[in-house]
Design a protein around this motif. Structure first.
Motif, PDB file in Angstrom:
ATOM      1  N   ALA A  19       0.836  -1.200   0.000  1.00  0.00           N
ATOM      2  CA  ALA A  19       0.000   0.000   0.000  1.00  0.00           C
ATOM      3  C   ALA A  19       0.875   1.257   0.000  1.00  0.00           C
ATOM      4  CB  ALA A  19      -0.932   0.000   1.206  1.00  0.00           C
ATOM      5  N   ILE A  20       1.898   1.284   0.839  1.00  0.00           N
ATOM      6  CA  ILE A  20       2.798   2.444   0.909  1.00  0.00           C
ATOM      7  C   ILE A  20       3.526   2.636  -0.415  1.00  0.00           C
ATOM      8  CG2 ILE A  20       4.873   3.367   2.035  1.00  0.00           C
ATOM      9  CD1 ILE A  20       2.421   3.538   3.830  1.00  0.00           C
ATOM     10  N   GLN A  21       3.960   1.544  -1.003  1.00  0.00           N
ATOM     11  CA  GLN A  21       4.641   1.636  -2.305  1.00  0.00           C
ATOM     12  C   GLN A  21       3.711   2.248  -3.343  1.00  0.00           C
ATOM     13  OE1 GLN A  21       6.001  -2.113  -3.890  1.00  0.00           O
ATOM     14  NE2 GLN A  21       7.069  -1.145  -5.576  1.00  0.00           N
ATOM     15  N   TRP A  22       2.452   1.821  -3.366  1.00  0.00           N
ATOM     16  CA  TRP A  22       1.478   2.355  -4.311  1.00  0.00           C
ATOM     17  C   TRP A  22       1.269   3.851  -4.067  1.00  0.00           C
ATOM     18  CZ3 TRP A  22      -3.499   4.477  -4.015  1.00  0.00           C
ATOM     19  CH2 TRP A  22      -4.178   4.563  -5.237  1.00  0.00           C
ATOM     20  N   PHE A  23       1.133   4.248  -2.803  1.00  0.00           N
ATOM     21  CA  PHE A  23       0.911   5.657  -2.462  1.00  0.00           C
ATOM     22  C   PHE A  23       2.043   6.554  -2.915  1.00  0.00           C
ATOM     23  CE2 PHE A  23      -2.360   4.456   0.723  1.00  0.00           C
ATOM     24  CZ  PHE A  23      -3.327   5.365   0.327  1.00  0.00           C
ATOM     25  N   ASN A  24       3.236   6.021  -3.032  1.00  0.00           N
ATOM     26  CA  ASN A  24       4.411   6.831  -3.357  1.00  0.00           C
ATOM     27  C   ASN A  24       4.896   6.660  -4.787  1.00  0.00           C
ATOM     28  OD1 ASN A  24       4.874   8.185  -0.777  1.00  0.00           O
ATOM     29  ND2 ASN A  24       5.139   6.114  -0.013  1.00  0.00           N
ATOM     30  N   SER A  25       4.059   6.053  -5.641  1.00  0.00           N
ATOM     31  CA  SER A  25       4.425   5.821  -7.040  1.00  0.00           C
ATOM     32  C   SER A  25       3.478   6.579  -7.960  1.00  0.00           C
ATOM     33  CB  SER A  25       4.321   4.327  -7.366  1.00  0.00           C
ATOM     34  OG  SER A  25       5.168   3.580  -6.541  1.00  0.00           O
ATOM     35  N   PRO A  26       3.977   7.051  -9.107  1.00  0.00           N
ATOM     36  CA  PRO A  26       3.075   7.654 -10.093  1.00  0.00           C
ATOM     37  C   PRO A  26       2.127   6.576 -10.625  1.00  0.00           C
ATOM     38  CG  PRO A  26       5.385   8.071 -10.642  1.00  0.00           C
ATOM     39  CD  PRO A  26       5.354   7.097  -9.518  1.00  0.00           C
ATOM     40  N   ILE A  27       0.840   6.899 -10.665  1.00  0.00           N
ATOM     41  CA  ILE A  27      -0.171   5.924 -11.061  1.00  0.00           C
ATOM     42  C   ILE A  27      -0.822   6.380 -12.373  1.00  0.00           C
ATOM     43  CG2 ILE A  27      -2.317   4.778 -10.352  1.00  0.00           C
ATOM     44  CD1 ILE A  27       0.207   4.119  -8.604  1.00  0.00           C
ATOM     45  N   PRO A  28      -0.694   5.584 -13.436  1.00  0.00           N
ATOM     46  CA  PRO A  28      -1.287   5.974 -14.714  1.00  0.00           C
ATOM     47  C   PRO A  28      -2.789   6.295 -14.609  1.00  0.00           C
ATOM     48  CG  PRO A  28       0.182   4.118 -15.029  1.00  0.00           C
ATOM     49  CD  PRO A  28       0.065   4.331 -13.546  1.00  0.00           C
ATOM     50  N   ALA A  29      -3.507   5.534 -13.811  1.00  0.00           N
ATOM     51  CA  ALA A  29      -4.953   5.757 -13.670  1.00  0.00           C
ATOM     52  C   ALA A  29      -5.262   7.103 -13.011  1.00  0.00           C
ATOM     53  CB  ALA A  29      -5.576   4.627 -12.861  1.00  0.00           C
ATOM     54  N   LEU A  30      -4.269   7.698 -12.380  1.00  0.00           N
ATOM     55  CA  LEU A  30      -4.433   9.014 -11.758  1.00  0.00           C
ATOM     56  C   LEU A  30      -3.711  10.092 -12.580  1.00  0.00           C
ATOM     57  CD1 LEU A  30      -3.882   7.985  -8.029  1.00  0.00           C
ATOM     58  CD2 LEU A  30      -6.045   8.623  -9.119  1.00  0.00           C
ATOM     59  N   GLY A  31      -3.554   9.830 -13.850  1.00  0.00           N
ATOM     60  CA  GLY A  31      -2.885  10.793 -14.717  1.00  0.00           C
ATOM     61  C   GLY A  31      -1.406  10.926 -14.424  1.00  0.00           C
ATOM     62  N   GLY A  32      -0.800   9.857 -13.872  1.00  0.00           N
ATOM     63  CA  GLY A  32       0.615   9.874 -13.564  1.00  0.00           C
ATOM     64  C   GLY A  32       0.938  10.559 -12.245  1.00  0.00           C
ATOM     65  N   LYS A  33      -0.091  10.931 -11.510  1.00  0.00           N
ATOM     66  CA  LYS A  33       0.124  11.594 -10.222  1.00  0.00           C
ATOM     67  C   LYS A  33       0.401  10.560  -9.132  1.00  0.00           C
ATOM     68  CE  LYS A  33      -2.294  15.723 -11.245  1.00  0.00           C
ATOM     69  NZ  LYS A  33      -3.363  16.124 -11.972  1.00  0.00           N
ATOM     70  N   VAL A  34       1.042  11.027  -8.060  1.00  0.00           N
ATOM     71  CA  VAL A  34       1.364  10.191  -6.909  1.00  0.00           C
ATOM     72  C   VAL A  34       0.207  10.297  -5.911  1.00  0.00           C
ATOM     73  CG1 VAL A  34       2.996   9.877  -5.016  1.00  0.00           C
ATOM     74  CG2 VAL A  34       3.823  10.522  -7.286  1.00  0.00           C
ATOM     75  N   PRO A  35      -0.415   9.176  -5.532  1.00  0.00           N
ATOM     76  CA  PRO A  35      -1.558   9.225  -4.622  1.00  0.00           C
ATOM     77  C   PRO A  35      -1.305  10.009  -3.329  1.00  0.00           C
ATOM     78  CG  PRO A  35      -1.361   7.035  -5.532  1.00  0.00           C
ATOM     79  CD  PRO A  35      -0.150   7.802  -5.979  1.00  0.00           C
ATOM     80  N   ALA A  36      -0.123   9.877  -2.744  1.00  0.00           N
ATOM     81  CA  ALA A  36       0.175  10.589  -1.493  1.00  0.00           C
ATOM     82  C   ALA A  36       0.030  12.100  -1.671  1.00  0.00           C
ATOM     83  CB  ALA A  36       1.567  10.234  -1.003  1.00  0.00           C
ATOM     84  N   GLU A  37       0.389  12.610  -2.830  1.00  0.00           N
ATOM     85  CA  GLU A  37       0.250  14.046  -3.100  1.00  0.00           C
ATOM     86  C   GLU A  37      -1.221  14.440  -3.235  1.00  0.00           C
ATOM     87  OE1 GLU A  37       2.642  16.528  -3.249  1.00  0.00           O
ATOM     88  OE2 GLU A  37       3.881  14.955  -2.364  1.00  0.00           O
ATOM     89  N   LEU A  38      -2.019  13.565  -3.814  1.00  0.00           N
ATOM     90  CA  LEU A  38      -3.438  13.869  -4.008  1.00  0.00           C
ATOM     91  C   LEU A  38      -4.203  13.920  -2.691  1.00  0.00           C
ATOM     92  CD1 LEU A  38      -4.167  11.717  -7.163  1.00  0.00           C
ATOM     93  CD2 LEU A  38      -4.024  14.197  -7.040  1.00  0.00           C
ATOM     94  N   LEU A  39      -3.687  13.276  -1.657  1.00  0.00           N
ATOM     95  CA  LEU A  39      -4.380  13.247  -0.369  1.00  0.00           C
ATOM     96  C   LEU A  39      -4.387  14.597   0.342  1.00  0.00           C
ATOM     97  CD1 LEU A  39      -3.220   9.817   1.045  1.00  0.00           C
ATOM     98  CD2 LEU A  39      -5.368  10.369  -0.091  1.00  0.00           C
TER      99      LEU A  39
END
Length: 61
Positions: A19-39
């Motif tokens: 989960a932590i790895q996912w939060f700190n990685s750019p996610i294509p489904a989020l337009g390449g954004k990092v989930p932790a930043e979106l929070l």
């Protein structure tokens, strides 16, 4: 990091580490954004939660 969102990610990915790895990685489904930043905003947190739901149901990874 919002504990509710983190707990949801752990449910989806199976471990806190994944989960932590996912939060700190750019996610294509989020337009390449990092989930932790979106929070940082309520809208971003909602987008992350929606994305976790889609991943859980196999709509994308």
């Amino acid at each position: 990091m919002d504990e509710q969102v983190l707990e949801r990610a752990i449910e989806v990915f199976g471990t806190r580490e994944k989960a932590i790895q996912w939060f700190n990685s750019p996610i294509p489904a989020l337009g390449g954004k990092v989930p932790a930043e979106l929070l940082k905003t309520p809208e971003g947190a909602e987008l992350v939660m929606n994305t976790l739901g889609r991943i859980e149901y196999g709509l994308f990874a």
